[in-house]
Design a protein around this motif. Structure first.
Motif, PDB file in Angstrom:
ATOM      1  N   ASN A   1      39.865  44.333  46.472  1.00 16.34           N
ATOM      2  CA  ASN A   1      39.846  42.972  45.922  1.00 16.34           C
ATOM      3  C   ASN A   1      39.346  41.943  46.917  1.00 16.34           C
TER       4      ASN A   1
ATOM      5  N   ASP B   1      34.938  43.398  46.739  1.00 22.22           N
ATOM      6  CA  ASP B   1      34.488  42.591  45.609  1.00 22.22           C
ATOM      7  C   ASP B   1      33.811  41.311  46.064  1.00 22.22           C
TER       8      ASP B   1
ATOM      9  N   ASN C   1      37.340  44.873  38.202  1.00 20.10           N
ATOM     10  CA  ASN C   1      36.300  44.119  38.912  1.00 20.10           C
ATOM     11  C   ASN C   1      34.916  44.427  38.351  1.00 20.10           C
TER      12      ASN C   1
ATOM     13  N   ASN D   1      39.821  37.586  38.393  1.00 18.69           N
ATOM     14  CA  ASN D   1      38.744  37.666  37.410  1.00 18.69           C
ATOM     15  C   ASN D   1      38.927  36.675  36.271  1.00 18.69           C
TER      16      ASN D   1
END
Length: 890
Positions: free
Chosen positions: A374, A378, A591, A629
């Motif tokens: 994360n 990402d 993701n 998100n």
């Protein structure tokens, strides 16, 4: 000749003469806020020459230079010239300097101590100022004349002269014998004999680059620890320094450093070579932290933690940051990149080692390898999906522009690629290769191929063939998976955030470790780590009637696109309590789904449906990915009130039940996951406007400002202050201003800064803008901007404020990393074509050379969000409205 066509010597110093040793004496006057000194540089003449060229910034006042040789005591130059654009001073001497002769160059220098957070500068605290250095990447030249390039390593002797009663620090330990003046330096030692001033001489450093040189002077207090080398048995002292009012908050960072050092020695099989390792915490610091050899430096929130009320987010930030900087003692300091185009060799390695591999050994309960997905992977993929991205190994011939490549590609993408390689070859072999690399380049410089060859030696694999395109080419692939009669067909194309790649932008073929997860006959997960896609597309045999997925454990640096039907089947499996898919798998699925929907390769409704299917999820990190998100969707449709309202209702329904279950009380006995899930859920519910949660936080804030500091647990400071600013009007705002003026800890101050940007009231916003200009520390301005950018009502006023005072910001942050952050923080939030056009119009004709990459990335982001809105508004609205009609209301 174009800039890109300039020969390398237009940017790089001549190598006819190289430094071998610096003898530096610096006299610091914290009362007058000035410094002066002299540097004597022993030189190696590689080729006979009559000229010497080195770096010196325009802020330095230099005395005439002189050379001493075995035959001439002092040789003055017949010509001196200065080029401000390259920050070079050139000396021409009356006779050619012979090769290999022992020659010493002597130059005096002086300058004021400013608050520039660059070079040798001042930092303020409640009782005065102190001084410290920040030389990376090219700012040593602001403190002394030098060969300010990483390839040109030398040893350093440092003597610091300061007023009595202060503490002087440098890379090496201080010598017991007081420093004595050398001939010609007597003026610098005035007052030393009378003991009004103190001269401190430090031991000689190993060979190192100028950007790692460090020194400081001030009223520092310290905490001390030590560690025992597992390789030699030597015991080395470890200290953390800061001002006396803050030192009690330094113990946690010191403890992490003591745990990290022996682990690095073990995995690299290379002993830490210096006799000590200090950390200096500064109240004014541009970057997060800096890995000066033997004297790490950093900002307060990177190192200080309230021992009586610690918060988990701060603990993780401090531990990861400290471990990252300790990793640099090997990657960067012992072995240094030859030039800044290989910046990732130290920053990518320090990120994957410091914030994943080693940190996992210190705090296994934190699941840092999973969190990497994360927080680092990402972030890297989000930036690398932009057309304005750059390769990890990026051409950067002009040192004036080096600041720009200190970004998520040099850090996060490089770390992600190295993590992928580690998972592919096995961590033990990967670390063995790292050890080989370090031992072959001790105290020297290196390039990419040196690292690949070392890991290849450890593994027997052709690592250059595997890795070259990952570091030398821009972007990364999206793998499209389609079912066949015997298995699946996988195709790779370059991924862009704004839509499918055009043919001219889709030339790279990556060697992709697929990490193919399939299901055995008994229903167990099997991972094939040998499956590799090294062509445009290929078929792989497997039983598609059973669950499968690519990128097992989300180790790869790519996205995976399945058909809607296959994604639905994968989502169903992921939602099971006994799912085959790991925590890392589920994080990657979320993701990928949102990124693919943004790019128009998947409907946003499919991504939202995946999120909703996982509403019974127990793991904090999955919920963290969900919240991030959903935040991306909100921040894209921020001007669509109806969708924002629906999304906030969606957030409330997802997170409020978790708040009800976990409550508001933290316990030392609970797991890190529970602590963080509670904080996340309360934050999301509050920001979604849940009235029960908002009321609870308002009540706690009232008790806090009435004097009951225990009313707000440290983990809830940020969301509670934010809630008070959003819902508390002028009274809440002014209470936060008082907290900002008198914070108990760095975390409290940062939470207050962000909250001051959250007010929806335009008059109060103007007060925040005024505060930025008149009474904010330079290091804190970016936090103000981040808080304002997250406030939808403040985005346009922030832009107007920045543009009105643009020249002021450019001057204020000219020599720092901050300017590019302010540009991105101002413009990246917009998502309409008119805003992109307005941004381009504002910067037209301006010199954007110091932040043009950040500006281009912001413009790309606006373009991608505009396309997403045009493509997906009806789909998103329809899904959310249908959810609202059919879901069970809280």
């Amino acid at each position: 000749m174009s800039e890109t066509a300039k020969p390398s010597d237009a940017y790089r110093l001549p190598t006819d003469v190289r430094p071998k040793h610096y003898d530096i004496t610096v006299r610091t006057d914290l009362v007058k806020e000035t410094f002066e000194g002299v540097v004597k540089i022993d030189l190696e003449v590689v080729r006979p020459t009559a000229s010497i060229v080195l770096n010196a910034a325009a802020n330095l006042v230099l005395t005439p230079a002189s050379l001493s040789t075995p035959t001439v005591t002092q040789l003055a130059p017949i010509e001196t010239s200065y080029d401000e654009s390259t920050q070079r001073i050139s000396y021409t001497f009356p006779q050619e300097l012979p090769k290999d002769n022992k020659i010493t160059l002597r130059i005096g220098f002086a300058a004021p101590l400013t608050g520039s957070m660059s070079g040798y500068y001042k930092s303020a605290w409640d009782k005065g100022i102190y001084s410290l250095t920040q030389f990376e990447p090219t700012k040593a030249r602001r403190a002394l004349p030098c060969w300010d390039e990483p390839l040109l390593k030398a040893t350093f002797d440092v003597t610091l002269i300061s007023r009595a009663g202060l503490v002087s620090l440098s890379n090496m330990p201080a010598l017991a014998t007081p420093a004595a003046p050398q001939a010609g330096d007597e003026a610098l030692y005035a007052g030393v004999e009378a003991k009004e001033w103190v001269a401190t001489k430090f031991e000689t450093t190993p060979p190192m680059s100028t950007y790692l040189l460090a020194y400081a002077n001030g009223p520092f207090a310290h905490l001390e620890s030590s560690y025992k080398s597992p390789l030699s048995g030597k015991v080395r002292p470890l200290r953390i320094y800061t001002t006396p009012d803050l030192i009690h908050q330094g113990q946690f960072a010191l403890d992490v450093k003591a745990k990290a050092l022996p682990l690095y020695e073990q995995v690299f099989d290379v002993e830490f070579p210096l006799p000590k390792l200090d950390t200096l915490v500064a109240s004014d610091f541009d970057s997060g932290a800096m890995e000066n050899w033997g004297l790490i430096t950093g900002r307060t929130n990177a190192y200080l933690l309230d021992p009586n009320n610690p918060d988990m987010r701060a603990k993780k930030q401090i531990a990861g940051g400290q471990s990252h900087e300790v990793a640099h003692m090997w990657f960067g300091n012992i072995t240094t990149m030859a030039w800044w185009d290989n910046l990732y060799l130290k920053e990518g390695f320090a990120t994957v080692m410091g914030q994943s591999i080693i940190l996992d050994k210190i705090f296994p309960e934190w699941k840092v390898d999973s969190e990497f997905i994360n927080n680092i992977l990402d972030e890297a993929l989000a930036l690398d999906a932009k057309p304005s991205s750059h390769p990890i190994e990026v051409e950067c011939p002009d040192a004036n522009n080096v600041n720009q490549i200190f970004d998520a590609l040099s850090y996060a993408k490089a770390a992600s690629v190295l993590r992928m390689l580690s998972k592919y070859v096995g961590e033990d072999k990967f670390l063995q290769g790292a050890s080989i690399y370090l031992k072959k380049h001790l105290y020297a410089n290196s390039v990419s191929r040196d690292l690949w060859e070392a890991i290849g030696e450890a593994t027997g694999i052709d690592i250059p063939n595997l890795m070259d395109n990952w570091v030398s080419k821009i972007g990364f692939p999206v793998l499209t998976v389609t079912d066949t009669e015997t298995g699946i067909r996988v195709r790779q194309d370059r991924f862009f955030e704004d839509g499918p790649a055009k043919p001219e932008d889709n030339q790279t073929i990556w060697t992709v470790p697929l990490g193919l997860l399939t299901t055995s006959q008994p229903g167990q997960a099997i991972v094939n780590n040998e499956a590799v896609l090294s062509e445009r597309e290929a078929e792989f045999r497997l039983d598609t009637s059973k669950p499968f997925k690519l990128n097992a454990d989300t180790n790869g640096v790519f996205r995976v696109l399945y058909s809607p039907e296959r994604l639905a089947a994968i989502a169903t499996e992921a939602a099971k309590s006994d799912t085959l898919f790991t925590l890392n798998d589920r994080m990657g699925l979320i993701n990928d789904a949102m990124a693919l929907s943004k790019a128009g390769l998947l409907k946003v409704s499919a991504a939202l449906n995946l999120v909703y299917n996982l509403r019974e999820e127990k793991e904090f990190l999955v919920w963290s990915g969900i919240s991030s998100n959903l935040g991306i969707v909100l921040s894209t449709w921020w001007e669509n009130d109806h969708i924002v309202e629906l999304l906030n209702s969606f957030r409330k329904q997802l997170f409020a039940p978790i708040v009800n279950k976990l409550g508001y009380q933290y316990s030392k006995a609970e797991t890190a996951d529970i602590t963080q899930l509670r904080t996340l859920s309360i934050t999301q519910a509050a920001r979604g406007g849940d009235p029960v949660v908002v009321k609870e936080l308002q009540d706690r804030f009232a008790k806090y400002i009435a004097g009951d500091k225990s009313a707000i647990p440290a983990d809830l400071l940020t969301v509670t202050f934010h809630t008070a600013a959003v819902h508390g009007g002028a009274e809440g705002y002014e209470a936060i201003v008082k907290i900002y003026d008198h914070p108990d800890t760095p975390s409290v101050k940062t939470a207050a800064i962000r909250a001051l940007g959250a007010t929806p009231d335009s008059e109060l916003m103007e007060k925040t803008f005024s505060m930025i200009r008149t009474r904010s520390r330079n290091q804190d301005v970016m936090y103000f901007f981040y808080g304002l950018n997250q406030n939808f009502k403040a985005r346009k006023p922030l832009r107007a404020f920045f543009e009105k005072h643009y020249d002021e910001f450019v001057t204020r942050f000219e020599a720092t990393f901050t300017l590019k952050r302010l540009v991105k923080g101002t413009y990246a939030g917009f998502s309409a074509e008119k805003d992109r056009e307005q941004t381009e119009a504002f910067f037209k004709g301006k010199d954007t050379s110091r932040y043009d990459q950040g500006l281009a990335q912001a413009l790309d982001g606006i373009k991608a969000k505009t396309a997403w809105i045009e493509r997906s508004t009806s789909d998103a609205q329809e899904w959310l409205e249908n959810w609202e009609k059919t879901s069970t209301k809280l």
